[in-house]
Design a protein around this motif. Structure first.
Motif, short mmCIF file in Angstrom:
data_model
loop_
_atom_site.label_atom_id
_atom_site.label_comp_id
_atom_site.label_asym_id
_atom_site.label_seq_id
_atom_site.Cartn_x
_atom_site.Cartn_y
_atom_site.Cartn_z
N HIS A 104 -32.45 47.47 -75.47
CA HIS A 104 -31.88 46.22 -74.95
C HIS A 104 -32.97 45.32 -74.37
CE1 HIS A 104 -27.99 48.14 -75.46
NE2 HIS A 104 -28.43 49.16 -74.76
N TRP A 105 -34.06 45.20 -75.09
CA TRP A 105 -35.19 44.42 -74.59
C TRP A 105 -36.00 43.89 -75.76
CZ3 TRP A 105 -36.41 41.60 -70.82
CH2 TRP A 105 -37.73 41.31 -70.46
N ILE A 106 -36.79 42.87 -75.49
CA ILE A 106 -37.63 42.27 -76.52
C ILE A 106 -39.08 42.67 -76.23
CG2 ILE A 106 -38.30 40.13 -77.68
CD1 ILE A 106 -35.29 40.82 -77.69
N PRO A 107 -39.84 43.14 -77.22
CA PRO A 107 -41.23 43.56 -76.98
C PRO A 107 -42.17 42.37 -76.85
CG PRO A 107 -40.70 43.81 -79.30
CD PRO A 107 -39.42 43.37 -78.61
N VAL A 108 -42.13 41.71 -75.69
CA VAL A 108 -42.98 40.52 -75.51
C VAL A 108 -44.47 40.87 -75.59
CG1 VAL A 108 -41.24 39.26 -74.19
CG2 VAL A 108 -42.85 40.74 -72.98
#
Length: 201
Positions: A119-123
């Motif tokens: 539930h996250w974006i790999p910034v």
């Protein structure tokens, strides 16, 4: 018996060789096919050198050539979520250079699976992606969509070094174009000049 060719990953400190059956390599990559069947160095030595990638990405590439699957559990160094996402970004870029479109799509699918699971974006991969892809590449478009959909304002202010300037400009254009397509703009704040005046007392 099909002969073996070598994919050599050259690093700053160490190098690593991967042996692959030539028939598999040339079947899945037009670049390998041209190189290993040429009269140039690659054809004479049956070795293809890679410098701008990682051992993990090449390990995944070799495994995919034989199985058409990506198993991140077998990676030696990329154990964390961030590291696995970076490895997949490296793999996508490498597959792009080798004209392996199906592998690019497999890497994208695996990256989406990781994003959904956490539930996250790999910034952490944004700077690498923008340094190593062309404008409007599918990987950039994927990340723009994810950032526009999932990240809130705090993410941008907490990790400003993770967002390339070019990416932020593309994101601004993306969001403006998305807003233009909205059928109902009533939720957008109404303009009042008083909201922008400096308090006088």
């Amino acid at each position: 018996m099909d002969e073996l060719v070598t994919i050599l990953v050259k690093g700053t400190l160490t190098s690593k060789k991967f042996k692959v059956h030539k028939g598999f390599a040339v079947h899945y990559s037009p670049v390998f096919k041209s190189a290993f069947n040429s009269s140039f160095k690659e054809g004479r030595t049956q070795t293809y050198e890679l410098e701008d990638t990682t051992k993990g990405a090449v390990q995944l590439l070799v495994e995919w050539i034989y199985t058409q699957k990506l198993d991140l559990n077998g990676l030696e160094e990329e154990k964390t979520w961030d590291a696995q996402c970076m490895c997949l970004a490296n793999l996508w870029v490498l597959a792009d250079k080798l004209l392996m479109r199906s592998l690019q799509n497999s890497a994208m699918g695996k990256l989406e699976t990781l994003c959904a699971r956490h539930h996250w974006i790999p910034v952490v991969i944004l700077n690498y992606v923008y340094d190593n892809t062309q404008k409007k590449s599918q990987l950039r478009r994927f990340l723009l969509y994810k950032c526009a959909l999932k990240l809130d304002a705090e993410n941008y202010t907490r990790f400003p070094e993770e967002f390339p300037k070019e990416m932020l400009l593309e994101l601004a254009v993306y969001l403006i174009e998305a807003m233009d397509d909205l059928p109902d703009k009533s939720k957008f704040p109404k303009f009042k000049i008083s909201d922008y005046e400096v308090p006088e007392s």
